[in-house]
Design a protein around this motif. Sequence first.
Motif, PDB file in Angstrom:
ATOM      1  N   SER A  98      30.883  40.356  44.739  1.00 27.30           N
ATOM      2  CA  SER A  98      32.144  39.997  44.075  1.00 27.30           C
ATOM      3  C   SER A  98      31.962  39.710  42.595  1.00 27.30           C
ATOM      4  O   SER A  98      32.777  40.112  41.774  1.00 27.30           O
ATOM      5  CB  SER A  98      32.767  38.765  44.736  1.00 27.30           C
ATOM      6  OG  SER A  98      33.447  39.162  45.906  1.00 27.30           O
ATOM      7  N   ASN A  99      30.872  39.018  42.259  1.00 31.96           N
ATOM      8  CA  ASN A  99      30.719  38.581  40.866  1.00 31.96           C
ATOM      9  C   ASN A  99      30.073  39.640  39.983  1.00 31.96           C
ATOM     10  O   ASN A  99      30.568  39.919  38.893  1.00 31.96           O
ATOM     11  CB  ASN A  99      29.912  37.280  40.808  1.00 31.96           C
ATOM     12  CG  ASN A  99      30.779  36.097  41.162  1.00 31.96           C
ATOM     13  OD1 ASN A  99      31.369  35.465  40.294  1.00 31.96           O
ATOM     14  ND2 ASN A  99      30.914  35.808  42.448  1.00 31.96           N
ATOM     15  N   SER A 100      28.971  40.222  40.454  1.00 34.08           N
ATOM     16  CA  SER A 100      28.275  41.178  39.589  1.00 34.08           C
ATOM     17  C   SER A 100      29.008  42.505  39.541  1.00 34.08           C
ATOM     18  O   SER A 100      29.303  43.026  38.467  1.00 34.08           O
ATOM     19  CB  SER A 100      26.868  41.453  40.110  1.00 34.08           C
ATOM     20  OG  SER A 100      26.107  40.288  40.115  1.00 34.08           O
ATOM     21  N   LEU A 101      29.284  43.056  40.717  1.00 33.52           N
ATOM     22  CA  LEU A 101      29.820  44.414  40.744  1.00 33.52           C
ATOM     23  C   LEU A 101      31.312  44.428  40.441  1.00 33.52           C
ATOM     24  O   LEU A 101      31.768  45.063  39.489  1.00 33.52           O
ATOM     25  CB  LEU A 101      29.558  45.073  42.100  1.00 33.52           C
ATOM     26  CG  LEU A 101      28.089  45.281  42.481  1.00 33.52           C
ATOM     27  CD1 LEU A 101      27.963  45.932  43.849  1.00 33.52           C
ATOM     28  CD2 LEU A 101      27.386  46.157  41.441  1.00 33.52           C
ATOM     29  N   VAL A 102      32.079  43.708  41.238  1.00 33.31           N
ATOM     30  CA  VAL A 102      33.528  43.878  41.156  1.00 33.31           C
ATOM     31  C   VAL A 102      34.115  43.088  39.974  1.00 33.31           C
ATOM     32  O   VAL A 102      34.763  43.661  39.092  1.00 33.31           O
ATOM     33  CB  VAL A 102      34.195  43.494  42.502  1.00 33.31           C
ATOM     34  CG1 VAL A 102      35.675  43.818  42.454  1.00 33.31           C
ATOM     35  CG2 VAL A 102      33.523  44.244  43.645  1.00 33.31           C
ATOM     36  N   ALA A 103      33.849  41.774  39.934  1.00 35.57           N
ATOM     37  CA  ALA A 103      34.376  40.996  38.793  1.00 35.57           C
ATOM     38  C   ALA A 103      33.718  41.449  37.490  1.00 35.57           C
ATOM     39  O   ALA A 103      34.371  41.530  36.443  1.00 35.57           O
ATOM     40  CB  ALA A 103      34.149  39.500  39.030  1.00 35.57           C
ATOM     41  N   GLY A 104      32.428  41.766  37.562  1.00 34.88           N
ATOM     42  CA  GLY A 104      31.709  42.190  36.351  1.00 34.88           C
ATOM     43  C   GLY A 104      32.336  43.437  35.750  1.00 34.88           C
ATOM     44  O   GLY A 104      32.597  43.508  34.542  1.00 34.88           O
ATOM     45  N   ALA A 105      32.615  44.432  36.599  1.00 32.16           N
ATOM     46  CA  ALA A 105      33.227  45.671  36.104  1.00 32.16           C
ATOM     47  C   ALA A 105      34.649  45.404  35.607  1.00 32.16           C
ATOM     48  O   ALA A 105      35.091  45.964  34.599  1.00 32.16           O
ATOM     49  CB  ALA A 105      33.237  46.712  37.231  1.00 32.16           C
ATOM     50  N   THR A 106      35.368  44.529  36.307  1.00 29.83           N
ATOM     51  CA  THR A 106      36.755  44.235  35.914  1.00 29.83           C
ATOM     52  C   THR A 106      36.780  43.505  34.573  1.00 29.83           C
ATOM     53  O   THR A 106      37.611  43.807  33.695  1.00 29.83           O
ATOM     54  CB  THR A 106      37.432  43.376  37.010  1.00 29.83           C
ATOM     55  OG1 THR A 106      37.271  44.041  38.258  1.00 29.83           O
ATOM     56  CG2 THR A 106      38.914  43.163  36.728  1.00 29.83           C
ATOM     57  N   LEU A 107      35.870  42.559  34.407  1.00 25.71           N
ATOM     58  CA  LEU A 107      35.818  41.831  33.118  1.00 25.71           C
ATOM     59  C   LEU A 107      35.479  42.772  31.966  1.00 25.71           C
ATOM     60  O   LEU A 107      36.042  42.686  30.882  1.00 25.71           O
ATOM     61  CB  LEU A 107      34.761  40.722  33.188  1.00 25.71           C
ATOM     62  CG  LEU A 107      35.224  39.413  33.810  1.00 25.71           C
ATOM     63  CD1 LEU A 107      34.018  38.546  34.162  1.00 25.71           C
ATOM     64  CD2 LEU A 107      36.167  38.658  32.877  1.00 25.71           C
ATOM     65  N   ALA A 108      34.554  43.683  32.223  1.00 27.14           N
ATOM     66  CA  ALA A 108      34.091  44.555  31.136  1.00 27.14           C
ATOM     67  C   ALA A 108      35.072  45.682  30.834  1.00 27.14           C
ATOM     68  O   ALA A 108      35.232  46.076  29.682  1.00 27.14           O
ATOM     69  CB  ALA A 108      32.720  45.130  31.493  1.00 27.14           C
ATOM     70  N   PHE A 109      35.753  46.198  31.866  1.00 21.61           N
ATOM     71  CA  PHE A 109      36.561  47.411  31.645  1.00 21.61           C
ATOM     72  C   PHE A 109      38.020  47.272  32.086  1.00 21.61           C
ATOM     73  O   PHE A 109      38.806  48.192  31.883  1.00 21.61           O
ATOM     74  CB  PHE A 109      35.938  48.602  32.395  1.00 21.61           C
ATOM     75  CG  PHE A 109      34.638  49.054  31.783  1.00 21.61           C
ATOM     76  CD1 PHE A 109      34.614  49.981  30.760  1.00 21.61           C
ATOM     77  CD2 PHE A 109      33.422  48.530  32.223  1.00 21.61           C
ATOM     78  CE1 PHE A 109      33.414  50.397  30.188  1.00 21.61           C
ATOM     79  CE2 PHE A 109      32.214  48.933  31.652  1.00 21.61           C
ATOM     80  CZ  PHE A 109      32.216  49.867  30.635  1.00 21.61           C
ATOM     81  N   GLY A 110      38.377  46.145  32.718  1.00 26.72           N
ATOM     82  CA  GLY A 110      39.734  46.026  33.264  1.00 26.72           C
ATOM     83  C   GLY A 110      40.782  45.749  32.195  1.00 26.72           C
ATOM     84  O   GLY A 110      40.476  45.271  31.101  1.00 26.72           O
ATOM     85  N   THR A 111      42.028  46.064  32.522  1.00 29.06           N
ATOM     86  CA  THR A 111      43.144  45.691  31.656  1.00 29.06           C
ATOM     87  C   THR A 111      43.432  44.201  31.860  1.00 29.06           C
ATOM     88  O   THR A 111      42.948  43.593  32.837  1.00 29.06           O
ATOM     89  CB  THR A 111      44.412  46.477  32.048  1.00 29.06           C
ATOM     90  OG1 THR A 111      44.715  46.138  33.419  1.00 29.06           O
ATOM     91  CG2 THR A 111      44.189  47.984  31.937  1.00 29.06           C
ATOM     92  N   ASP A 112      44.250  43.626  30.969  1.00 32.88           N
ATOM     93  CA  ASP A 112      44.621  42.211  31.150  1.00 32.88           C
ATOM     94  C   ASP A 112      45.280  42.000  32.505  1.00 32.88           C
ATOM     95  O   ASP A 112      45.037  41.000  33.190  1.00 32.88           O
ATOM     96  CB  ASP A 112      45.583  41.775  30.027  1.00 32.88           C
ATOM     97  CG  ASP A 112      44.846  41.657  28.700  1.00 32.88           C
ATOM     98  OD1 ASP A 112      43.592  41.629  28.713  1.00 32.88           O
ATOM     99  OD2 ASP A 112      45.525  41.618  27.645  1.00 32.88           O
ATOM    100  N   GLU A 113      46.129  42.965  32.886  1.00 35.36           N
ATOM    101  CA  GLU A 113      46.830  42.833  34.182  1.00 35.36           C
ATOM    102  C   GLU A 113      45.833  42.848  35.343  1.00 35.36           C
ATOM    103  O   GLU A 113      45.966  42.067  36.292  1.00 35.36           O
ATOM    104  CB  GLU A 113      47.842  43.991  34.373  1.00 35.36           C
ATOM    105  CG  GLU A 113      49.060  43.947  33.469  1.00 35.36           C
ATOM    106  CD  GLU A 113      48.742  44.292  32.002  1.00 35.36           C
ATOM    107  OE1 GLU A 113      47.752  45.040  31.760  1.00 35.36           O
ATOM    108  OE2 GLU A 113      49.456  43.790  31.109  1.00 35.36           O
ATOM    109  N   GLN A 114      44.862  43.738  35.268  1.00 30.44           N
ATOM    110  CA  GLN A 114      43.867  43.797  36.359  1.00 30.44           C
ATOM    111  C   GLN A 114      43.080  42.489  36.424  1.00 30.44           C
ATOM    112  O   GLN A 114      42.822  41.970  37.508  1.00 30.44           O
ATOM    113  CB  GLN A 114      42.916  44.984  36.145  1.00 30.44           C
ATOM    114  CG  GLN A 114      43.572  46.320  36.455  1.00 30.44           C
ATOM    115  CD  GLN A 114      42.700  47.509  36.073  1.00 30.44           C
ATOM    116  OE1 GLN A 114      41.977  47.463  35.075  1.00 30.44           O
ATOM    117  NE2 GLN A 114      42.785  48.582  36.845  1.00 30.44           N
TER     118      GLN A 114
END
Length: 392
Positions: A98-114
């Motif tokens: 959850s933290n490294s893969l999913v949240a990590g990718a979302t923090l680095a590349f996600g939109t504000d909404e995501q």
Amino acid sequence: MQTPLDRMMDFDLTEEQRQVRASVREFAEKEILPHVEQYEREERYPLELIAKLPPLGLMGPMIPEQYGGSFSDVLTYGVICEELARVDWVIASVVSVSNSLVAGATLAFGTDEQKERWLPAIANGTCLTSACLTEPGGGTDLPSMETTATKVDGGWRITGTKVFISHAAHAGLFFVVASVDRTKKHKGVTAFLVDPKATEGITIGDFPMRTLKRDNLAEVHFEDAFVPDDALLGEPGKGFPVLGAALDTGRFSVAARCVGQAQRCIDLAVPYALEREAFGQKIGEFQMIQQKIADMTCRTQAARSIVYQLGRMKDAGVPRASMEASMSKLMASKAAVDNALDAVQIHGGYGLSGEYEVGRLLLEAKSLEFGEGTSELHTKMIAEFMLGIRKQ
Ligand SMILES: Cc1cc2nc3c(=O)[nH]c(=O)nc-3n(C[C@H](O)[C@H](O)[C@H](O)COP(=O)(O)OP(=O)(O)OC[C@H]3O[C@@H](n4cnc5c(N)ncnc54)[C@H](O)[C@@H]3O)c2cc1C
């Protein structure tokens, strides 16, 4: 029992980091460890144990406070993964995926909404996650993936199969990679954040394993599964950098987990060697048993040192440390497997009896030599970085 290694492992941690280790260890030994064997025997996913993590901030140690997480620094995250893995592979995997893969990718590349939509839900434990990367045709050669994403009005249609997917049956969010153009290999790879419960065309089946029965590993089938445009993470065809950033931190946390498992083997083998007798003496007095204890100690601390160094590099702001991540993952997973083998050997036949934990640790440690890059892949990457064939 306090050992000289305890002093070494904490030596250059801050007071806060030491306190985190002590409190996570106390929690894990009290609240998780006594139940692990039972979940494994019952082949039951440990939802009740996972529910204990969010109130302690353990579901979001890489998620900033702004999104409800408890991020302080990357090294602290590593210590948390290490201590959770010391008692349970699955609980540590929940946190690290959850933290490294999913949240990590979302923090680095996600939109504000995501970020707003997914990160608080991950941190408060209402949304478990899975990373859907590996396919029946292979996990190492990801650029050749067969899962496709086809652009349609308002979104994408995903078709393909993913295997070995941890946590899938309970996840509220899938991090999925699919190809928008298979002829382009890695330049076709595209990342998506998929809500499996709201998406038609996704089916989740059992994936039979010899170990980790309590993880309920799954096969995930996507059959023309429609995901809206806002599920796209990053840009079409630019999923490889997303994956690279996610795996970079993923390999750090998996390596930290390996250190925890290696440590657990020491913690089980030493008291056994001090108690078990043969030929009228403790087996710990035999030189060949002592050799194993010394080897286990040295390789664990060597792995820990390189993993902590990687964490400190990340805390110092080094954006990508791929070679160091490969070195950490390679060395720490080998330490976990070698320690498990030695711990089983020290236990004699009891090492494989259901009464003792070390036999379970052996197969679980072995699995860490595959996940997030096999040992062969990391060996190849380290050599390529050193030879200048591959750049950070
Ligand atoms: C317990 C467990 C949990 C997992 N959880 C997940 C998950 O949640 N999500 C997910 O997506 N996947 C997950 N995986 C899958 C894991 O990531 C893959 O097993 C791994 O990536 C390797 O892929 P593979 O098994 O298809 O082996 P392959 O890619 O088929 O490799 C087979 C062998 O060939 C070697 N090899 C391949 N290419 C090269 C090369 N170029 N040079 C030298 N040797 C090479 C490999 O190192 C390996 O030894 C999990 C696996 C396990 C065991």
